[in-house]
Design a protein around this motif. Structure first.
Motif, PDB file in Angstrom:
ATOM      1  N   UNK A 432       5.238 -10.278   2.402  1.00 41.73           N
ATOM      2  CA  UNK A 432       3.885 -10.697   2.776  1.00 41.73           C
ATOM      3  C   UNK A 432       3.014 -10.824   1.540  1.00 41.73           C
ATOM      4  N   UNK A 433       3.045  -9.819   0.678  1.00 42.82           N
ATOM      5  CA  UNK A 433       2.289  -9.867  -0.559  1.00 42.82           C
ATOM      6  C   UNK A 433       0.979  -9.107  -0.485  1.00 42.82           C
ATOM      7  N   UNK A 434       0.441  -8.784  -1.656  1.00 44.68           N
ATOM      8  CA  UNK A 434      -0.811  -8.047  -1.797  1.00 44.68           C
ATOM      9  C   UNK A 434      -1.898  -8.999  -2.310  1.00 44.68           C
ATOM     10  N   UNK A 435      -3.032  -9.028  -1.600  1.00 43.48           N
ATOM     11  CA  UNK A 435      -4.155  -9.882  -2.017  1.00 43.48           C
ATOM     12  C   UNK A 435      -5.198  -9.100  -2.796  1.00 43.48           C
ATOM     13  N   UNK A 436      -5.336  -7.795  -2.513  1.00 42.25           N
ATOM     14  CA  UNK A 436      -6.370  -7.005  -3.179  1.00 42.25           C
ATOM     15  C   UNK A 436      -5.999  -5.532  -3.120  1.00 42.25           C
ATOM     16  N   UNK A 437      -6.547  -4.783  -4.056  1.00 41.65           N
ATOM     17  CA  UNK A 437      -6.442  -3.321  -4.065  1.00 41.65           C
ATOM     18  C   UNK A 437      -7.847  -2.771  -4.222  1.00 41.65           C
ATOM     19  N   UNK A 438      -8.166  -1.727  -3.465  1.00 37.49           N
ATOM     20  CA  UNK A 438      -9.505  -1.137  -3.485  1.00 37.49           C
ATOM     21  C   UNK A 438      -9.415   0.346  -3.779  1.00 37.49           C
ATOM     22  N   UNK A 439     -10.401   0.834  -4.542  1.00 32.16           N
ATOM     23  CA  UNK A 439     -10.443   2.233  -4.959  1.00 32.16           C
ATOM     24  C   UNK A 439     -11.737   2.857  -4.450  1.00 32.16           C
ATOM     25  N   UNK A 440     -11.632   4.107  -4.027  1.00 27.03           N
ATOM     26  CA  UNK A 440     -12.792   4.837  -3.507  1.00 27.03           C
ATOM     27  C   UNK A 440     -12.934   6.166  -4.239  1.00 27.03           C
ATOM     28  N   UNK A 441     -14.170   6.560  -4.536  1.00 33.10           N
ATOM     29  CA  UNK A 441     -14.461   7.837  -5.179  1.00 33.10           C
ATOM     30  C   UNK A 441     -15.286   8.692  -4.230  1.00 33.10           C
ATOM     31  N   UNK A 442     -14.752   9.853  -3.881  1.00 38.27           N
ATOM     32  CA  UNK A 442     -15.483  10.849  -3.083  1.00 38.27           C
ATOM     33  C   UNK A 442     -16.037  10.290  -1.783  1.00 38.27           C
ATOM     34  N   UNK A 443     -15.278   9.440  -1.122  1.00 37.20           N
ATOM     35  CA  UNK A 443     -15.704   8.911   0.164  1.00 37.20           C
ATOM     36  C   UNK A 443     -16.776   7.848   0.084  1.00 37.20           C
ATOM     37  N   UNK A 470     -19.247  11.498 -12.621  1.00 38.09           N
ATOM     38  CA  UNK A 470     -20.079  12.549 -13.214  1.00 38.09           C
ATOM     39  C   UNK A 470     -19.261  13.831 -13.356  1.00 38.09           C
ATOM     40  N   UNK A 471     -19.724  14.779 -14.153  1.00 39.10           N
ATOM     41  CA  UNK A 471     -18.978  16.034 -14.288  1.00 39.10           C
ATOM     42  C   UNK A 471     -18.750  16.702 -12.928  1.00 39.10           C
ATOM     43  N   UNK A 472     -17.577  17.264 -12.780  1.00 40.85           N
ATOM     44  CA  UNK A 472     -17.240  17.952 -11.532  1.00 40.85           C
ATOM     45  C   UNK A 472     -15.901  17.503 -10.985  1.00 40.85           C
ATOM     46  N   UNK A 473     -15.601  17.977  -9.775  1.00 39.68           N
ATOM     47  CA  UNK A 473     -14.340  17.643  -9.129  1.00 39.68           C
ATOM     48  C   UNK A 473     -14.528  16.423  -8.232  1.00 39.68           C
ATOM     49  N   UNK A 474     -13.493  15.561  -8.217  1.00 32.24           N
ATOM     50  CA  UNK A 474     -13.599  14.307  -7.466  1.00 32.24           C
ATOM     51  C   UNK A 474     -12.274  13.991  -6.784  1.00 32.24           C
ATOM     52  N   UNK A 475     -12.398  13.217  -5.690  1.00 33.32           N
ATOM     53  CA  UNK A 475     -11.237  12.688  -4.986  1.00 33.32           C
ATOM     54  C   UNK A 475     -11.210  11.174  -5.143  1.00 33.32           C
ATOM     55  N   UNK A 476     -10.067  10.661  -5.556  1.00 31.88           N
ATOM     56  CA  UNK A 476      -9.884   9.219  -5.680  1.00 31.88           C
ATOM     57  C   UNK A 476      -8.871   8.760  -4.631  1.00 31.88           C
ATOM     58  N   UNK A 477      -9.193   7.661  -3.959  1.00 30.68           N
ATOM     59  CA  UNK A 477      -8.291   7.084  -2.975  1.00 30.68           C
ATOM     60  C   UNK A 477      -8.039   5.625  -3.314  1.00 30.68           C
ATOM     61  N   UNK A 478      -6.891   5.122  -2.821  1.00 32.90           N
ATOM     62  CA  UNK A 478      -6.557   3.717  -3.031  1.00 32.90           C
ATOM     63  C   UNK A 478      -5.997   3.147  -1.736  1.00 32.90           C
ATOM     64  N   UNK A 479      -6.287   1.867  -1.513  1.00 30.46           N
ATOM     65  CA  UNK A 479      -5.707   1.162  -0.379  1.00 30.46           C
ATOM     66  C   UNK A 479      -5.492  -0.298  -0.770  1.00 30.46           C
ATOM     67  N   UNK A 480      -4.606  -0.953  -0.058  1.00 26.02           N
ATOM     68  CA  UNK A 480      -4.284  -2.351  -0.364  1.00 26.02           C
ATOM     69  C   UNK A 480      -4.735  -3.249   0.780  1.00 26.02           C
ATOM     70  N   UNK A 481      -4.965  -4.496   0.445  1.00 24.74           N
ATOM     71  CA  UNK A 481      -5.240  -5.547   1.425  1.00 24.74           C
ATOM     72  C   UNK A 481      -4.125  -6.578   1.278  1.00 24.74           C
ATOM     73  N   UNK A 482      -3.442  -6.884   2.381  1.00 30.09           N
ATOM     74  CA  UNK A 482      -2.291  -7.787   2.247  1.00 30.09           C
ATOM     75  C   UNK A 482      -2.731  -9.247   2.208  1.00 30.09           C
ATOM     76  N   UNK A 483      -1.772 -10.131   1.982  1.00 33.86           N
ATOM     77  CA  UNK A 483      -2.062 -11.551   1.807  1.00 33.86           C
ATOM     78  C   UNK A 483      -2.586 -12.214   3.069  1.00 33.86           C
ATOM     79  N   UNK A 484      -2.459 -11.552   4.212  1.00 30.60           N
ATOM     80  CA  UNK A 484      -2.990 -12.078   5.461  1.00 30.60           C
ATOM     81  C   UNK A 484      -4.326 -11.449   5.822  1.00 30.60           C
TER      82      UNK A 484
END
Length: 512
Positions: A432-443, A470-484
């Motif tokens: 199918x393929x990947x059209x985009x990738x998105x990153x999120x910081x701390x929700x 910024x200084x401190x603890x953080x959560x990073x998340x990633x998700x993909x968007x497919x070609x469709x």
């Protein structure tokens, strides 16, 4: 262990080791692929429930088969020791114990695909060795016991003990010699490796990494996964070693005409090549059971079209040389995707571990329903009429890959400088393929990453993004968007029954 009674369990273990060694030697001399211990181990794997198999893979990784073999050997040591104790008073019990062990081994061998009587020869030799070795050891132990009890005053204690230890040394020598003979006679892999090294396949080219496919961030997986680093998942304790001259594929079942192909027949056909990413259904979110390689082979669509599938067929039951099976959707083997009988990986003949001389590659399907190593049989059939190895253990009948993405830089738990941070990784959704990738910081809001180029929809894509921490603890998340245009789900699901889902999440600490 100054008395004869203390030596009965060790005598049983020593006799047992001698029998295992001679059975191994005979198996190698007769070119029987499965020695009795290996056959039993593969039988255990075949009978293991799916959840237990998943736990073993998660816990031990690629060492799961070694752990199983060591476990079987440990159990055998205990059983051999018990048989030695039984031989002290009840010889029939000891002989029965050996017979039961031989019966279990014979059952494991006879349930393998296409068994023959020659496959039972190692078991028969091992059983005879057990009985003879324990009988000799028991004879001198009993004489030693008579001397200790004063029932044979003419005998000398030292003389009797010496004879027992001489016999024990002889049995140990037989065990060592059996192991050595087995190692020397183990030529199947050497012959297969030699034929592989000398093989030159016309039409197979060396890979050239396409322009623009890397993001240039240290720590991201290489675009091309080297053969030695490519993940390995299979059920074989000893991997099949087939010389190209001995390989044959049979395509049969619900077809107009049966096809039999030798290796020479196969490689005379037109060779197709492509970059294809493979990912395992057992791969956890953020896991490493994924790799990308340059595969060369012959398209299955043309071969199956020649066979002429009959109306109503919707599956192909693939069988490996070692008996492993999978059911593959017929449509996936005959559509426009580059499903192939692969003969080369990264420009070289397939490594033995990856299916030499021939394996199946089907973009867009998890390997448990498609990627048959050492493939020797393809039966065109219907899903309603078949079961296969992993589906019998609870995995889904159809196994289309799911979109996935991972953060590889920075690592989970890393300390990073506060401010702008470069994060990067890979994403994939074969066929199918990947059209985009998105990153999120701390929700917070999702931000688009920049993508490297890809040569087709069947490979992974590297991505790169810059986030501000910024200084401190953080959560990073990633998700993909497919070609469709569909966004990778954040719903967390286990690998069982058809692949894990969820967003890969890591924690970092930003320091000023």
């Amino acid at each position: 262990m100054r008395t004869s009674r203390a030596w009965w369990p060790p005598a049983g273990v020593l006799a047992g080791a001698g029998g295992l060694a001679t059975s191994y030697a005979v198996a190698e001399l007769l070119h029987v692929r499965d020695s009795p211990v290996v056959a039993v181990a593969e039988g255990v794997i075949a009978l293991t429930p799916g959840k237990v198999a998943k736990w073993a893979i998660d816990t031990f990784g690629t060492d799961d088969k070694l752990v199983l073999i060591l476990g079987i050997l440990a159990i055998l040591v205990v059983v051999f020791g018990l048989i030695g104790r039984w031989a002290h008073r009840r010889w029939w019990a000891a002989a029965s114990g050996y017979a039961v062990l031989a019966g279990v081994a014979a059952l494991a061998v006879l349930t393998k695909p296409t068994p023959s009587l020659i496959d039972l020869a190692p078991i028969v030799v091992g059983l005879l060795t057990w009985l003879v070795a324990l009988a000799l050891l028991a004879e001198w132990l009993r004489r030693w016991e008579l001397v200790e009890d004063g029932d044979d005053p003419a005998a000398e204690p030292m003389h009797t003990r010496r004879h027992f230890f001489l016999v024990a040394g002889a049995v140990a020598a037989v065990a060592a010699a059996g192991g050595l003979v087995g190692r020397v006679a183990s030529s199947a892999r050497r012959r297969a490796e030699q034929s592989r090294r000398l093989l030159r396949i016309e039409g197979v080219t060396a890979p050239a990494v396409p322009d623009g496919v890397v993001v240039g961030v240290e720590g991201v997986s290489p675009w091309q996964t080297p053969n030695d680093d490519f993940y390995l998942i299979d059920t074989a304790i000893i991997r099949p070693t087939i010389a190209p001259a001995d390989w044959e594929l049979r395509i049969h079942g619900m077809v107009e005409r049966e096809i039999r192909l030798s290796y020479a027949d196969l490689v005379r056909r037109e060779i197709t090549e492509d970059w294809i990413t493979l990912s395992c259904v057992s791969n956890e979110v953020g896991g490493e059971l994924v790799g990308n390689a340059w595969w060369s082979g012959v398209r299955l669509a043309a071969l199956l079209a020649e066979a002429g599938p009959r109306e109503g067929a919707d599956a192909v039951l693939q069988t490996s040389e070692d008996g492993w099976t999978c059911g593959t959707p017929l449509a996936a083997l005959m559509d426009e995707r580059n499903a192939m009988l692969a003969v080369a990986m990264n420009g070289e003949p397939l490594p033995i571990e990856h299916g030499f001389p021939v394996r199946t590659i089907v973009p867009g399907l998890y390997g448990y329903v498609s990627a048959t190593k050492w493939v020797v049989d393809m039966e065109v059939t219907r899903f309603a009429d078949i079961t296969a190895y992993w589906t019998d253990k609870g995995w889904a009948e159809h196994g289309p890959v799911k979109p996935a993405s991972t953060i590889e830089v920075p690592g989970d738990g890393a300390d990073v400088p506060a401010g702008e941070l470069v994060c990067a990784g890979v994403a994939w959704f074969q066929h199918t393929g990947i059209a985009a990738v998105e990153v999120q910081v701390d929700g917070g809001p999702w931000r688009r990453a920049s993508l490297a180029a890809t040569p087709n929809v069947d490979t992974w894509v590297q991505w790169r993004a810059v986030v501000d921490l910024p200084p401190g603890e953080h959560l990073l998340r990633v998700r993909a968007v497919d070609a469709e245009g569909r966004t990778q789900t954040g719903v967390v699901a286990d690998v069982l029954p058809d692949g894990a889902t969820g967003w890969h999440t890591i924690g970092v600490t930003a320091k000023a």
